[in-house]
Structures are given as structure tokens and as C-alpha cells.
Design a protein around this motif. Structure first.
Motif, PDB file in Angstrom:
ATOM      1  N   TYR A 233     -78.848  21.866 -45.481  1.00 13.09           N
ATOM      2  CA  TYR A 233     -80.243  22.227 -45.331  1.00 13.09           C
ATOM      3  C   TYR A 233     -80.536  23.498 -46.126  1.00 13.09           C
ATOM      4  CZ  TYR A 233     -80.197  18.953 -41.416  1.00 13.09           C
ATOM      5  OH  TYR A 233     -80.067  17.826 -40.643  1.00 13.09           O
ATOM      6  N   PRO A 235     -82.220  27.297 -46.461  1.00 13.54           N
ATOM      7  CA  PRO A 235     -82.301  28.409 -45.491  1.00 13.54           C
ATOM      8  C   PRO A 235     -83.591  28.341 -44.681  1.00 13.54           C
ATOM      9  CG  PRO A 235     -81.588  29.208 -47.635  1.00 13.54           C
ATOM     10  CD  PRO A 235     -81.994  27.767 -47.830  1.00 13.54           C
ATOM     11  N   ALA A 236     -83.521  28.883 -43.486  1.00 11.36           N
ATOM     12  CA  ALA A 236     -84.698  28.867 -42.604  1.00 11.36           C
ATOM     13  C   ALA A 236     -85.828  29.684 -43.215  1.00 11.36           C
ATOM     14  CB  ALA A 236     -84.318  29.422 -41.241  1.00 11.36           C
ATOM     15  N   VAL A 249     -84.005  27.458 -37.239  1.00 12.38           N
ATOM     16  CA  VAL A 249     -82.659  27.872 -37.664  1.00 12.38           C
ATOM     17  C   VAL A 249     -82.295  27.292 -39.017  1.00 12.38           C
ATOM     18  CG1 VAL A 249     -81.862  28.131 -35.283  1.00 12.38           C
ATOM     19  CG2 VAL A 249     -81.618  25.912 -36.435  1.00 12.38           C
ATOM     20  N   LYS A 250     -83.125  26.393 -39.539  1.00 16.28           N
ATOM     21  CA  LYS A 250     -82.818  25.764 -40.814  1.00 16.28           C
ATOM     22  C   LYS A 250     -84.114  25.345 -41.490  1.00 16.28           C
ATOM     23  CE  LYS A 250     -82.172  21.247 -38.630  1.00 16.28           C
ATOM     24  NZ  LYS A 250     -83.464  20.718 -39.039  1.00 16.28           N
ATOM     25  N   ARG A 253     -84.149  19.348 -45.089  1.00 15.81           N
ATOM     26  CA  ARG A 253     -82.895  18.700 -45.466  1.00 15.81           C
ATOM     27  C   ARG A 253     -82.797  18.619 -46.989  1.00 15.81           C
ATOM     28  NH1 ARG A 253     -79.423  14.685 -43.045  1.00 15.81           N
ATOM     29  NH2 ARG A 253     -77.723  14.364 -44.535  1.00 15.81           N
ATOM     30  N   LEU A 291     -77.185  25.655 -46.018  1.00 19.45           N
ATOM     31  CA  LEU A 291     -76.770  25.745 -44.618  1.00 19.45           C
ATOM     32  C   LEU A 291     -76.160  24.412 -44.214  1.00 19.45           C
ATOM     33  CD1 LEU A 291     -79.773  27.544 -42.843  1.00 19.45           C
ATOM     34  CD2 LEU A 291     -77.583  28.533 -43.526  1.00 19.45           C
ATOM     35  N   TRP A 292     -74.966  24.475 -43.645  1.00 18.56           N
ATOM     36  CA  TRP A 292     -74.350  23.274 -43.065  1.00 18.56           C
ATOM     37  C   TRP A 292     -74.684  23.312 -41.575  1.00 18.56           C
ATOM     38  CZ3 TRP A 292     -68.424  22.084 -42.522  1.00 18.56           C
ATOM     39  CH2 TRP A 292     -68.268  20.737 -42.184  1.00 18.56           C
ATOM     40  N   TYR A 293     -75.346  22.286 -41.117  1.00 17.03           N
ATOM     41  CA  TYR A 293     -75.856  22.319 -39.744  1.00 17.03           C
ATOM     42  C   TYR A 293     -75.586  20.998 -39.044  1.00 17.03           C
ATOM     43  CZ  TYR A 293     -79.111  22.529 -35.808  1.00 17.03           C
ATOM     44  OH  TYR A 293     -79.661  22.493 -34.551  1.00 17.03           O
ATOM     45  N   PRO A 299     -75.880  27.250 -37.372  1.00 13.47           N
ATOM     46  CA  PRO A 299     -75.877  26.936 -38.804  1.00 13.47           C
ATOM     47  C   PRO A 299     -74.864  27.802 -39.544  1.00 13.47           C
ATOM     48  CG  PRO A 299     -77.823  28.215 -38.227  1.00 13.47           C
ATOM     49  CD  PRO A 299     -77.144  27.875 -36.935  1.00 13.47           C
ATOM     50  N   PRO A 301     -73.872  29.336 -43.175  1.00 12.75           N
ATOM     51  CA  PRO A 301     -74.206  29.559 -44.588  1.00 12.75           C
ATOM     52  C   PRO A 301     -72.961  29.348 -45.458  1.00 12.75           C
ATOM     53  CG  PRO A 301     -74.847  31.428 -43.205  1.00 12.75           C
ATOM     54  CD  PRO A 301     -73.958  30.560 -42.394  1.00 12.75           C
TER      55      PRO A 301
END
Length: 461
Positions: A233, A235-236, A249-250, A253, A291-293, A299, A301
């Protein structure tokens, strides 16, 4: 009293403080016997090669492994301190590798035994299962002066049983990544101020483990493989004035890495990176931060790196790094170092795990008690590092040489030459071997020592 070469006493005597005096005297005999023995690394084999097979109290040597009061953890910490004292070249950060291996063992009394996939014999189209014990090992990847390349030196090895082992005892199962997290935290306690890098395979690409390493007061940089379909994703977004509700938080996608590989507009860059066996290879890389969520997890970074071979010799690979500031080239070069541990397309078997099986007798032990099992294999793995350290001190007086032949031109010494150097000095330190004197008639080799040498050579495997 055991006689040892004076050069290796500085790396032997510090361990005496971790044992009771009687236990330490017997432990030294087993350690030297494990180095000099060939074939099986049983207590009986160590006693035979040390000339102690006639002792009626032989069972006391078994007590070192199954009864004596001592902990492998302080031993591992002291081993790491000695390795850094003699081999650390002041480079930052220190690169460590973590990986698991299967010790093929059978027997109904071995409680932690289970059925696992044999990674050394299996392939994508052929599955081989094996009965044995699973070990996870943390290794320092450091240059060795006489080898001309980095070796993986085991520091901490722990048993990692399958989930069925814990369920049968009413305990909460510990996953492989939980064991790895414990080992990384212990490594950080030993080295609280040194920058650390951990390289691992896809098995350790778990959000819990990576987030733990990233959230430490002194973070440990982790580099692992990443799935091409991982949920990445943006960044927020920044919180807007007057916005209600909790902050996101993100962001949106991002396209999957598989889509990035196949897209014709992907900006590939040619990079020359340090490759296997001290070679340099030209590869195409592309990289971004994301971001891997996953739902329910914080999340993470990361910087992801896609690696593609312009010649098409290997399929595209995805890597991740928990420090987005690291360059893509450095990430690839650090990850390549982990191939000192296990199988690669260029090796039949992994270097480290192959050598501890071939030259230190891992998988030939015959202990079945829980305490002896949890001590013996980590001791043999750590012996690989201790022998390397002993050779470093011994080769100051006797330069390291490699055993070659007309059909085998070896460019640099390997672990076979390393252990041979240590064995020669241990044999020569024996008080039974006569030295040259001024007298014209010298004594012959004592019959007891001659019998030990012939027995060792005759049963060498």
C-alpha cells in the motif's frame, strides 16, 4: 592433564569459567576428541581417539552432555565475543544470517523428532520427507582471511520442534518465526550498540518478526524474500483539518509486484552487484518504498526490490528491506551473502550445513535424552566457528595451505584445510610424540600412540 598448543589457549581458557572444574576437564577431552575423530561424533569415538577407551569411568564423560550443570547460552555469547575480538574488521553493520536445517535422526525415544520436508533433496516438482530434528541457526557472515570470501560462522543454534510436539504436551506451539525473534532479541542484547543486518529466506518474511526487529530501540535491519502477490500500500495520507474518526494506517493499494514485472513501462536499471563466489554480475533492478499491511497487523514500512536477469537465467525475484533508506544495490549484495548457508542454483548442497555434516559428524550422534540432544548439535555447530578461530591463531606460525592434486586445482583453502591444520597442531602437542634431541639414537613413537594413529586412519570415513 590435557596438553594443547599454546597459540589456542587464549580461545580455550575463557570457557573454563562457564563450567565446574571437573566438568571442564572432561569437556576439553570431548572437544578435542570431536575435532580429531573421524566418522561418528559420539562420546565413545572421542574417547577412543583421545586414548581414554580403557577408563572404567567412561560414563562420566556422557554426564557432560546429559547431566552436568551448564548452559549453552553463555557459551554461545562467549563464542561470539571471541569471534568479534579476532575476526571483526570494524565494518558496520555486522551481517548475520538465519536459517534452519534438518538433522536426520530416528528413534522412538527422541521426543522432538518429527517429519519435515527435506530442502536439500526436494525440488518444486519432487517432494522428499525425512524424519529428524529441526534446528534454527544464527550465523555471522564474515570474511575469512585465507579463504578469500565470507564464511557463515554459527553462533547460536536452537531446537525448533514441530507444532505437534507442543500440542502433545499441552503447550502453546512456537512457530519458526517466534524462535527467530527470540534469537534476534538475544543477539541485540549481546551487541546493544552495533548496527546489525539479518538476512533470511522467505520463511522469515513474517510481519510479527519484521515489525519486532524494526521497532527495537536499536533496530535490526532485516532483508528477506517477498512474495510477488504481497499486499502493498501507499503511505497513509496526512490527516486533514477537522477530519473525524481515527487516522488511516495506509493509503491506496498499489499494483502487485507481479504486475510491475510484467508491465512494459517499468523503469528497470542496470546494476553491477557482487555475486556468488566473489564474482560481479549485471542485473536489472527496480525499487520503491511501500507499506506491507495485513488486517490485524501493524503496517510495516519497507523498501522492495525487484531483481531480473537480463539473460533470463533465473526468474524475477522480489526482496524486502525494513530500512527504506538502504540502496537497492546494497540490499541485493547483502542478500546474496546468505547463500553461504544453503542450497543455490550453483551448488549441490549448502556450504555450511554440508560441511558440518561431512567434517564434524552432525547427524552421527547417538544421544537420545532431551538435554544431551539440545546440547550436542549446537556444540558441533559452534565447533565449526571455534575451529576457524583456532586456525586463525595457528596460521600465524604455520601459513594456511590447501590440499591440491593434478586433477583438483584448489584456488583457496577450504574448511577441510582449516580443520586439517588444527588437527596437525593438536596431534603434535601430544606429550607422547618425541621431539628431536642431541642424542644420535631417537626414541620410536610409543606403541599406545602408534595404535591410536593407525586406528584413526584405518576407520577414517
Amino acid at each position: 592433564m590435557l596438553t594443547l598448543p599454546e597459540a589456542i589457549l587464549p580461545i580455550m581458557e575463557p570457557f573454563a569459567n562457564l563450567f565446574q572444574r571437573r566438568t571442564w576437564l572432561k569437556a576439553q577431552v570431548l572437544l578435542v576428541g570431536a575435532i580429531l575423530a573421524t566418522g561418528q561424533r559420539t562420546v565413545a569415538a572421542a574417547l577412543r581417539v583421545m586414548g581414554r577407551s580403557h577408563l572404567p569411568d567412561y560414563a562420566r564423560f556422557h554426564h557432560v552432555l546429559n547431566r552436568a550443570v551448564w548452559s549453552p547460552l553463555p557459551v554461545a555469547g562467549l563464542l561470539l565475543a571471541l569471534l568479534l575480538e579476532y575476526l571483526d574488521q570494524g565494518e558496520d553493520p555486522l551481517v548475520f544470517g538465519i536459517d534452519e536445517t534438518i538433522e536426520r535422526r530416528g528413534g522412538p525415544k527422541i521426543k522432538a523428532r518429527s517429519i519435515y520436508r527435506d530442502g536439500a533433496r526436494s525440488s518444486r516438482s519432487y517432494l522428499v520427507k525425512v524424519s529428524g530434528l529441526r534446528w534454527i541457526s544464527l550465523m555471522w557472515l564474515t570474511p575469512i582471511p585465507w579463504a578469500g570470501r565470507r564464511w557463515a560462522l554459527p553462533v547460536l543454534t536452537a531446537l525448533a520442534p514441530a507444532e505437534a510436539y507442543y500440542r502433545s504436551r499441552g503447550r502453546t506451539p512456537l512457530r519458526l518465526t517466534h524462535r527467530a525473534r527470540q534469537m534476534v532479541l538475544q543477539l541485540r542484547r549481546w551487541l546493544p550498540h552495533r548496527p546489525l543486518v539479518l538476512v533470511a529466506d522467505r520463511s522469515y518474511a513474517a510481519l510479527d518478526l519484521l515489525h519486532c526487529c524494526q521497532s527495537l530501540a536499536q533496530p535490526v535491519i532485516c532483508i528477506t524474500r517477498l512474495r510477488l502477490d504481497a499486499a502493498l500500500y501507499a503511505p497513509a495520507p496526512a490527516r486533514k483539518p477537522g477530519q473525524r474518526g481515527r487516522s488511516p494506517v495506509k493509503g491506496p493499494r498499489l499494483p502487485s509486484l507481479k504486475t510491475v514485472v510484467d508491465h512494459h513501462d517499468t523503469p528497470w536499471q542496470q546494476r553491477a552487484v557482487a555475486w556468488y563466489d566473489n564474482t560481479t554480475r549485471l542485473v536489472a533492478v527496480t525499487s520503491q518504498c511501500a507499506l506491507w499491511y495485513r488486517t490485524g497487523k501493524p503496517p510495516l514500512p519497507i523498501r522492495w526490490v525487484l531483481v531480473q536477469d537480463p539473460t533470463g537465467q533465473f526468474p524475477p525475484q522480489a526482496l524486502l528491506c525494513t530500512d527504506p533508506a538502504i540502496s537497492p544495490t546494497q540490499i541485493v549484495e547483502w542478500f546474496v551473502l546468505r547463500w553461504q548457508l544453503e542450497v543455490t542454483p550453483y551448488q549441490v548442497r549448502g556450504r555450511l550445513f554440508q560441511e558440518v555434516r561431512a567434517h564434524l559428524g552432525v547427524e552421527t550422534q547417538r544421544q537420545w535424552s532431551d538435554q544431551a540432544i539440545t546440547r550436542t548439535t549446537p556444540a558441533l555447530m559452534g565447533l565449526f566457528s571455534w575451529i576457524t578461530l583456532a586456525a586463525l591463531l595457528l596460521q600465524q606460525d604455520e601459513p594456511m595451505t590447501q590440499r591440491t592434486a593434478a586433477w583438483y586445482p584448489k584456488p583457496a583453502p577450504t574448511f577441510v584445510d582449516t580443520i586439517a591444520l588444527v588437527r596437525r597442531h593438536l596431534w603434535l602437542a601430544s606429550p607422547n610424540i618425541p621431539r628431536s634431541t642431541a642424542a644420535p639414537n631417537s626414541d620410536k613413537i610409543p606403541d599406545t600412540l602408534y595404535t591410536r594413529l593407525i586406528d584413526t586412519l584405518a576407520y577414517a570415513a
